[in-house]
Design a protein around this motif. Structure first.
Motif, PDB file in Angstrom:
ATOM      1  N   ARG A  23     -43.919 -18.167  46.840  1.00 32.24           N
ATOM      2  CA  ARG A  23     -43.916 -18.644  48.223  1.00 32.24           C
ATOM      3  C   ARG A  23     -43.610 -20.132  48.269  1.00 32.24           C
ATOM      4  O   ARG A  23     -44.346 -20.944  47.721  1.00 32.24           O
ATOM      5  CB  ARG A  23     -45.267 -18.398  48.890  1.00 32.24           C
ATOM      6  N   GLY A  24     -42.515 -20.477  48.931  1.00 31.39           N
ATOM      7  CA  GLY A  24     -42.168 -21.869  49.120  1.00 31.39           C
ATOM      8  C   GLY A  24     -42.081 -22.219  50.594  1.00 31.39           C
ATOM      9  O   GLY A  24     -42.321 -21.374  51.465  1.00 31.39           O
ATOM     10  N   ARG A  25     -41.720 -23.461  50.903  1.00 32.02           N
ATOM     11  CA  ARG A  25     -41.550 -23.880  52.301  1.00 32.02           C
ATOM     12  C   ARG A  25     -40.363 -23.171  52.936  1.00 32.02           C
ATOM     13  O   ARG A  25     -40.373 -22.874  54.126  1.00 32.02           O
ATOM     14  CB  ARG A  25     -41.328 -25.390  52.385  1.00 32.02           C
ATOM     15  N   THR A  26     -39.328 -22.915  52.134  1.00 30.90           N
ATOM     16  CA  THR A  26     -38.073 -22.414  52.676  1.00 30.90           C
ATOM     17  C   THR A  26     -37.837 -20.934  52.434  1.00 30.90           C
ATOM     18  O   THR A  26     -36.932 -20.352  53.037  1.00 30.90           O
ATOM     19  CB  THR A  26     -36.896 -23.197  52.063  1.00 30.90           C
ATOM     20  N   ALA A  27     -38.627 -20.319  51.567  1.00 33.47           N
ATOM     21  CA  ALA A  27     -38.378 -18.904  51.245  1.00 33.47           C
ATOM     22  C   ALA A  27     -39.585 -18.291  50.557  1.00 33.47           C
ATOM     23  O   ALA A  27     -40.426 -19.001  49.986  1.00 33.47           O
ATOM     24  CB  ALA A  27     -37.149 -18.779  50.338  1.00 33.47           C
ATOM     25  N   THR A  28     -39.660 -16.964  50.639  1.00 31.94           N
ATOM     26  CA  THR A  28     -40.620 -16.179  49.862  1.00 31.94           C
ATOM     27  C   THR A  28     -39.837 -15.092  49.144  1.00 31.94           C
ATOM     28  O   THR A  28     -39.080 -14.347  49.776  1.00 31.94           O
ATOM     29  CB  THR A  28     -41.686 -15.538  50.756  1.00 31.94           C
ATOM     30  N   MET A  29     -40.017 -15.003  47.831  1.00 31.43           N
ATOM     31  CA  MET A  29     -39.263 -14.035  47.038  1.00 31.43           C
ATOM     32  C   MET A  29     -40.211 -13.316  46.082  1.00 31.43           C
ATOM     33  O   MET A  29     -41.263 -13.841  45.717  1.00 31.43           O
ATOM     34  CB  MET A  29     -38.120 -14.725  46.278  1.00 31.43           C
ATOM     35  N   HIS A  30     -39.811 -12.114  45.695  1.00 25.85           N
ATOM     36  CA  HIS A  30     -40.635 -11.285  44.817  1.00 25.85           C
ATOM     37  C   HIS A  30     -39.942 -11.034  43.486  1.00 25.85           C
ATOM     38  O   HIS A  30     -38.719 -10.866  43.433  1.00 25.85           O
ATOM     39  CB  HIS A  30     -40.891  -9.918  45.464  1.00 25.85           C
ATOM     40  N   LEU A  31     -40.735 -10.968  42.437  1.00 29.05           N
ATOM     41  CA  LEU A  31     -40.306 -10.438  41.149  1.00 29.05           C
ATOM     42  C   LEU A  31     -41.135  -9.191  40.899  1.00 29.05           C
ATOM     43  O   LEU A  31     -42.331  -9.276  40.574  1.00 29.05           O
ATOM     44  CB  LEU A  31     -40.503 -11.451  40.030  1.00 29.05           C
ATOM     45  N   ALA A  32     -40.530  -8.027  41.102  1.00 28.11           N
ATOM     46  CA  ALA A  32     -41.258  -6.764  40.981  1.00 28.11           C
ATOM     47  C   ALA A  32     -41.000  -6.128  39.633  1.00 28.11           C
ATOM     48  O   ALA A  32     -39.864  -6.096  39.155  1.00 28.11           O
ATOM     49  CB  ALA A  32     -40.835  -5.809  42.099  1.00 28.11           C
ATOM     50  N   ALA A  33     -42.055  -5.613  39.018  1.00 26.02           N
ATOM     51  CA  ALA A  33     -41.899  -4.866  37.779  1.00 26.02           C
ATOM     52  C   ALA A  33     -41.335  -3.494  38.098  1.00 26.02           C
ATOM     53  O   ALA A  33     -41.584  -2.927  39.165  1.00 26.02           O
ATOM     54  CB  ALA A  33     -43.242  -4.735  37.074  1.00 26.02           C
ATOM     55  N   SER A  34     -40.529  -2.974  37.193  1.00 25.23           N
ATOM     56  CA  SER A  34     -40.015  -1.612  37.354  1.00 25.23           C
ATOM     57  C   SER A  34     -40.563  -0.739  36.240  1.00 25.23           C
ATOM     58  O   SER A  34     -40.910  -1.215  35.158  1.00 25.23           O
ATOM     59  CB  SER A  34     -38.488  -1.600  37.337  1.00 25.23           C
ATOM     60  N   ARG A  35     -40.625   0.553  36.514  1.00 21.88           N
ATOM     61  CA  ARG A  35     -41.067   1.496  35.497  1.00 21.88           C
ATOM     62  C   ARG A  35     -39.935   2.468  35.231  1.00 21.88           C
ATOM     63  O   ARG A  35     -39.507   3.183  36.118  1.00 21.88           O
ATOM     64  CB  ARG A  35     -42.304   2.246  35.957  1.00 21.88           C
ATOM     65  N   ALA A  36     -39.449   2.449  34.010  1.00 25.09           N
ATOM     66  CA  ALA A  36     -38.442   3.442  33.632  1.00 25.09           C
ATOM     67  C   ALA A  36     -39.133   4.408  32.678  1.00 25.09           C
ATOM     68  O   ALA A  36     -39.992   5.165  33.082  1.00 25.09           O
ATOM     69  CB  ALA A  36     -37.229   2.773  33.007  1.00 25.09           C
ATOM     70  N   ARG A  37     -38.819   4.346  31.396  1.00 31.01           N
ATOM     71  CA  ARG A  37     -39.519   5.250  30.457  1.00 31.01           C
ATOM     72  C   ARG A  37     -40.928   4.758  30.162  1.00 31.01           C
ATOM     73  O   ARG A  37     -41.769   5.491  29.689  1.00 31.01           O
ATOM     74  CB  ARG A  37     -38.717   5.383  29.172  1.00 31.01           C
ATOM     75  N   GLN A  38     -41.164   3.461  30.407  1.00 29.70           N
ATOM     76  CA  GLN A  38     -42.515   2.930  30.278  1.00 29.70           C
ATOM     77  C   GLN A  38     -42.565   1.629  31.057  1.00 29.70           C
ATOM     78  O   GLN A  38     -41.541   1.105  31.478  1.00 29.70           O
ATOM     79  CB  GLN A  38     -42.884   2.664  28.816  1.00 29.70           C
ATOM     80  N   ARG A  39     -43.727   1.136  31.295  1.00 30.02           N
ATOM     81  CA  ARG A  39     -43.856  -0.141  31.993  1.00 30.02           C
ATOM     82  C   ARG A  39     -43.362  -1.244  31.071  1.00 30.02           C
ATOM     83  O   ARG A  39     -43.721  -1.301  29.897  1.00 30.02           O
ATOM     84  CB  ARG A  39     -45.324  -0.377  32.388  1.00 30.02           C
ATOM     85  N   LEU A  40     -42.509  -2.115  31.596  1.00 33.18           N
ATOM     86  CA  LEU A  40     -41.937  -3.159  30.748  1.00 33.18           C
ATOM     87  C   LEU A  40     -42.996  -4.134  30.269  1.00 33.18           C
ATOM     88  O   LEU A  40     -43.103  -4.439  29.079  1.00 33.18           O
ATOM     89  CB  LEU A  40     -40.840  -3.912  31.512  1.00 33.18           C
ATOM     90  N   ILE A  41     -43.788  -4.647  31.188  1.00 34.58           N
ATOM     91  CA  ILE A  41     -44.750  -5.698  30.843  1.00 34.58           C
ATOM     92  C   ILE A  41     -46.119  -5.063  30.609  1.00 34.58           C
ATOM     93  O   ILE A  41     -46.768  -4.574  31.537  1.00 34.58           O
ATOM     94  CB  ILE A  41     -44.825  -6.753  31.972  1.00 34.58           C
TER      95      ILE A  41
END
Length: 624
Positions: free
Chosen positions: A146-164
């Motif tokens: 969250r910044g003054r000018t924008a809000t952006m997301h980094l979403a985890a994805s699940r394919a064959r297993q959770r990446l993180i």
């Protein structure tokens, strides 16, 4: 991040509204959103500490990297090879469509294809060219910035297993995470610039659908190319690169997706190219039509016609460049807080050259309209009315000093190239009127065309140099005049042209590489020197072929192909060391490559007496 990568050590991905550069080490170090000309989200390419970046790389092992595009697409695969295993990062952006949107997604799939590998992931966005440092919120499903000018997301994805599998940690205004994968494991992340609702993990099927749709879109698009000549893979890669730099909502082609990459390390020739030049628009119509991309050429013609209409309605000349939505405001600004690529300052955004007078753009615009008309893309009655007014304006102004094609800042001159393209404008307008019985002051246009021609012959050709020169009253050569036979101003076997080409051979050509001019012999208002210009080198190929030196042209073209990067991409210039310099990739360079390849195919086919394919023998400027 490590030290600055070479400019050419990058690949390009995009969604037809914006684009990202990804280094061979797996780092996204340039990305602007929501448009090409918007403020940056990641700008580590012009400041490694304050610009922001998104990196994925192996941890705890020695490795080498390789990059390639998935065949027939701009989906980028960065491979990491080590004794312990082989991992890949697959980067792409789902197509955003032809309606302007704030939502753009960077999809980063990570997999291991042999052995095992531990990855380190770092995401540090810096909104608004590094002036807006966002707050970080870590959730179970990803990260909210969250910044003054924008809000952006980094979403985890699940394919064959959770990446993180390990907890994400914050390092101030960014995050770090680790992932250990074995052969067959696949995971990923989606960086979303305008997320809808709260952050959520992205399912495996959703990621696969985005990948499949993106792959199929590009393979369908490139499958429509009609080019079947000798350099098909190279030409198709250039075509996809140009498509990546096209803003779908308006059809406008940007000059390059980057800003402030230097033409000389440590120098001041650092410009913002994320805009649309009338000249580039015109050249692109030639290239696109030569490959059979009528829809793209039509969209660009619409953008160009709108600019002509706006200019004539306000009784003003065409501006040389515009924003991708057609707006003319491009105030130049220096970002003093950024260090610049390898210390090359200043870092500029906007472009002060927008206010220059460059008379040549009228010729390039009319030439493209003429070619489009010859290919069946005729203009409306209203469109012709505005074109005629533009030509009438040129009648009153063609004999003025201007700033020239190279946008020098050393004062206006009577540039020969500007006069050459004014001749083209009058000539093509006369042909358009005559071919369709359209109204216009053809008698006056004819007088102006002949006056320009006579002036160039009398004042643009220097008897002592035995060559056409950069501007009247100088002995300096200029590679832009390689365009003279390409627009049929002069016959390629004319003694005046043959002697000009010999002079350029001796002074501007270094092996296959061509300098646009000597800045020390012709001061351009800027300090330092520059490399050879890639567009000029491809123009040289075309000029050689038309002048009967077909074997020289082919060898020069093949040499030029060795200067592309590992993915077939070109920047604006090539340094004496062979390193690519300037904004990257450069539309000008790829447009000229396509035109040179198509026309060289035609000449080679003529020499053997039978065209290899129906399209290989069709030159880019055949109607002229």
């Amino acid at each position: 991040m490590d030290a600055y990568p070479a400019i050419e050590d990058h690949g390009l991905i995009g969604d037809l509204q914006t684009a990202a550069l990804i280094a061979t080490d797996g780092t996204i170090d340039w990305f602007c959103a929501p448009r090409f000309d918007s403020p940056s989200v990641f700008a580590g390419l012009v400041d490694r500490t304050k610009g922001g970046y998104f990196g994925v790389r192996p941890e705890g092992t020695t490795y080498v990297t390789k990059q390639l595009y998935l065949p027939g697409t701009p989906i980028l695969i960065t491979r990491f090879l080590s004794a312990d295993g082989v991992g890949e990062v697959i980067d792409f952006m789902p197509i955003a469509g032809d309606k302007a949107t704030d939502r753009h997604r960077l999809v980063r799939m990570v997999r291991v294809v042999r052995g095992q590998m531990r990855f380190r992931l770092e995401c540090e966005p810096r909104f608004d060219y590094g002036r807006d440092l966002p707050d970080v919120e870590i959730t179970e499903d990803g990260v909210v910035f969250r910044g003054r000018t924008a809000t952006m997301h980094l979403a985890a994805s699940r394919a064959r297993q959770r990446l993180i599998q390990e907890p994400i940690t914050s390092n101030g205004n960014g995050v770090t995470a680790y992932a250990s994968l074995a052969a067959g494991d696949v995971g990923g992340m989606v960086f979303d610039t305008a997320p809808v609702g709260p952050i959520r993990a992205v399912g495996a099927d959703e990621v696969l659908d985005m990948f499949t749709q993106t792959r199929d879109y590009w393979r369908d698009w490139i499958g429509r190319s009609t080019y079947r000549g000798r350099w098909r893979e190279t030409v198709e890669r250039s075509a996809m690169t140009l498509k990546l730099m096209t803003y779908a909502p308006t059809g406008a082609l940007i000059a390059a997706p980057t800003a402030a990459l230097p033409e000389q390390l440590g120098g001041e020739r650092n410009w913002d190219y994320r805009y649309t030049w009338v000249r580039d628009a015109s050249f692109s119509i030639h290239a696109l039509l030569s490959l059979g991309y009528t829809d793209e050429a039509t969209a660009f013609l619409g953008w160009l016609s709108d600019r002509v209409r706006e200019a004539t309605e306000h009784a003003e000349p065409l501006q040389i460049m515009y924003r991708i939505d057609g707006s003319p405001e491009l105030a130049e600004e220096t970002l003093a807080h950024l260090d610049g690529y390898r210390g090359s300052r200043p870092v500029r955004i906007g472009n002060g050259a927008a206010g220059q007078l460059q008379l040549d753009i009228h010729g390039e615009a009319l030439d493209s309209l003429y070619l489009a008309d010859a290919r069946g893309l005729g203009m409306s009655a209203e469109g012709w009315r505005h074109v005629a007014r533009l030509v009438d304006w040129l009648c009153d102004n063609w004999d003025r000093p201007d700033d020239g094609i190279w946008e020098t800042r050393g004062g206006r001159q009577d540039f020969t190239y500007g006069r050459l393209m004014s001749w083209v404008a009058f000539d093509r307008a006369i042909r358009l009127a005559g071919n369709h019985g359209r109204p216009g002051d053809v008698a006056r246009w004819t007088r102006m065309r002949d006056a320009v021609y006579n002036q160039i012959i009398e004042r643009g050709y220097h008897p002592k140099r035995e060559a056409f020169v950069q501007h009247y009253g100088t002995e300096v050569l200029d590679a832009s005049l390689l365009y003279m036979p390409l627009v049929d101003f002069i016959a390629p076997n004319d003694p005046l042209w043959q002697s000009t080409l010999r002079a350029m051979d001796e002074e501007l050509v270094s092996d296959s590489l061509v300098y646009r001019y000597d800045p020390f012999a012709s001061p351009d208002g800027l300090q330092g020197a520059e490399g050879t210009f890639t567009i000029c080198s491809f123009w040289y190929v075309d000029a050689l072929a038309r002048s009967g030196r077909v074997e020289d042209a082919r060898l020069t073209f093949e040499k030029m192909l060795t200067y592309s990067n590992h993915l077939g991409l070109y920047s604006e210039e090539i340094a004496p060391t062979g390193e690519q310099m300037g904004n990257f990739p450069q539309a000008f360079s790829h447009l000229a490559l396509i035109s040179a390849a198509v026309n060289l195919d035609r000449k080679l086919d003529q020499e053997v007496g039978s065209p290899a394919t129906p399209t290989a023998g069709r030159g880019v400027r055949q109607p002229a």
